[in-house]
Write a protein that holds these residues in place. Structure first.
Motif, mmCIF file in Angstrom:
data_model
loop_
_atom_site.group_PDB
_atom_site.id
_atom_site.type_symbol
_atom_site.label_atom_id
_atom_site.label_comp_id
_atom_site.label_asym_id
_atom_site.label_seq_id
_atom_site.Cartn_x
_atom_site.Cartn_y
_atom_site.Cartn_z
ATOM 1 N N ARG A 194 122.531 -67.274 68.362
ATOM 2 C CA ARG A 194 122.811 -67.147 69.851
ATOM 3 C C ARG A 194 122.898 -65.705 70.357
ATOM 4 N NH1 ARG A 194 127.395 -71.943 69.578
ATOM 5 N NH2 ARG A 194 126.026 -73.592 69.081
ATOM 6 N N CYS B 104 119.262 -64.699 70.814
ATOM 7 C CA CYS B 104 118.441 -65.231 72.095
ATOM 8 C C CYS B 104 118.959 -64.479 73.202
ATOM 9 C CB CYS B 104 118.980 -66.843 72.117
ATOM 10 S SG CYS B 104 118.400 -67.919 70.754
ATOM 11 N N CYS C 92 113.464 -67.335 69.938
ATOM 12 C CA CYS C 92 115.061 -68.072 70.007
ATOM 13 C C CYS C 92 114.550 -69.416 69.511
ATOM 14 C CB CYS C 92 115.290 -68.276 71.557
ATOM 15 S SG CYS C 92 116.984 -68.900 71.690
ATOM 16 N N LEU D 66 119.836 -74.478 73.789
ATOM 17 C CA LEU D 66 118.971 -73.714 74.326
ATOM 18 C C LEU D 66 117.394 -74.382 74.739
ATOM 19 C CD1 LEU D 66 119.947 -70.147 72.866
ATOM 20 C CD2 LEU D 66 120.452 -71.182 75.151
ATOM 21 N N ALA E 115 123.163 -68.402 76.711
ATOM 22 C CA ALA E 115 123.501 -68.005 75.367
ATOM 23 C C ALA E 115 124.497 -67.176 75.021
ATOM 24 C CB ALA E 115 122.243 -66.955 75.250
#
Length: 172
Positions: A98, A101, A142, A150, A82
């Motif tokens: 991001r 996350c 996330c 991801l 991330a």
């Protein structure tokens, strides 16, 4: 609601008792085979546990500790993925998603290493289990952002959590 909870918990309890009672004197590979056979991802579990040299002589508690440490390592690796994505963001919205996350994975990894292992050493396996379970929330949150880079990381972490929780549950 209570009936549904009982229906889910009872099979896991029976499985836990069966694994612990048949593996009480076993260590190493035979124990890994039995313990990992009780997880949703036996091949992944076996590979993860065998990658740690301590597993060759570990009992159930030792395998649980290895699994707990493994979850922290994998959460840190996810934070690294991330982090790289944050650095290559095309705008504020991507960077923000991001970053969220990254923060979740990184903080939970630190909590597992700190609080989770502390609880584990104290024999408070329920609290250690709850700390690991925080990764489930991180993954859900996330995933809600829809960061395609991801998806693989979140899938891997989901496997890790499933395995670690199953193994820790053997000690509850």
């Amino acid at each position: 609601m209570a009936i549904k909870l009982l229906a889910v918990s009872l099979p896991l309890l029976v499985l836990s008792i069966a694994v612990i009672s048949t593996a009480a004197d076993e260590k190493g590979q035979p124990l890994i085979t039995k313990v990992c056979g009780a997880t949703e991802f036996p091949d992944f579990c076996t590979s993860a546990l065998k990658s740690d040299p301590r597993s060759s002589s570990a009992d159930v508690k030792g395998l649980s500790r290895i699994a707990l440490e493994f979850s922290a390592t994998k959460a840190k690796e996810a934070a690294g993925v991330a982090s790289k994505l944050m650095q290559n963001s095309s705008g504020y919205v991507d960077w923000s998603k991001r970053t969220t996350c990254f923060d979740g994975y990184n903080s939970t990894a630190d909590r597992i290493k700190g609080e989770g292992l502390k609880y584990f050493e104290e024999g408070n396996y329920k609290k250690a289990y709850q700390i690991v379970n925080l990764l489930t929330d991180d993954i859900k949150y996330c995933t809600s952002f829809g960061v395609p880079q991801l998806v693989e990381t979140n899938t891997m972490l989901s496997k890790v959590i499933s395995v670690v929780k199953t193994i820790l549950h053997l000690l509850l």
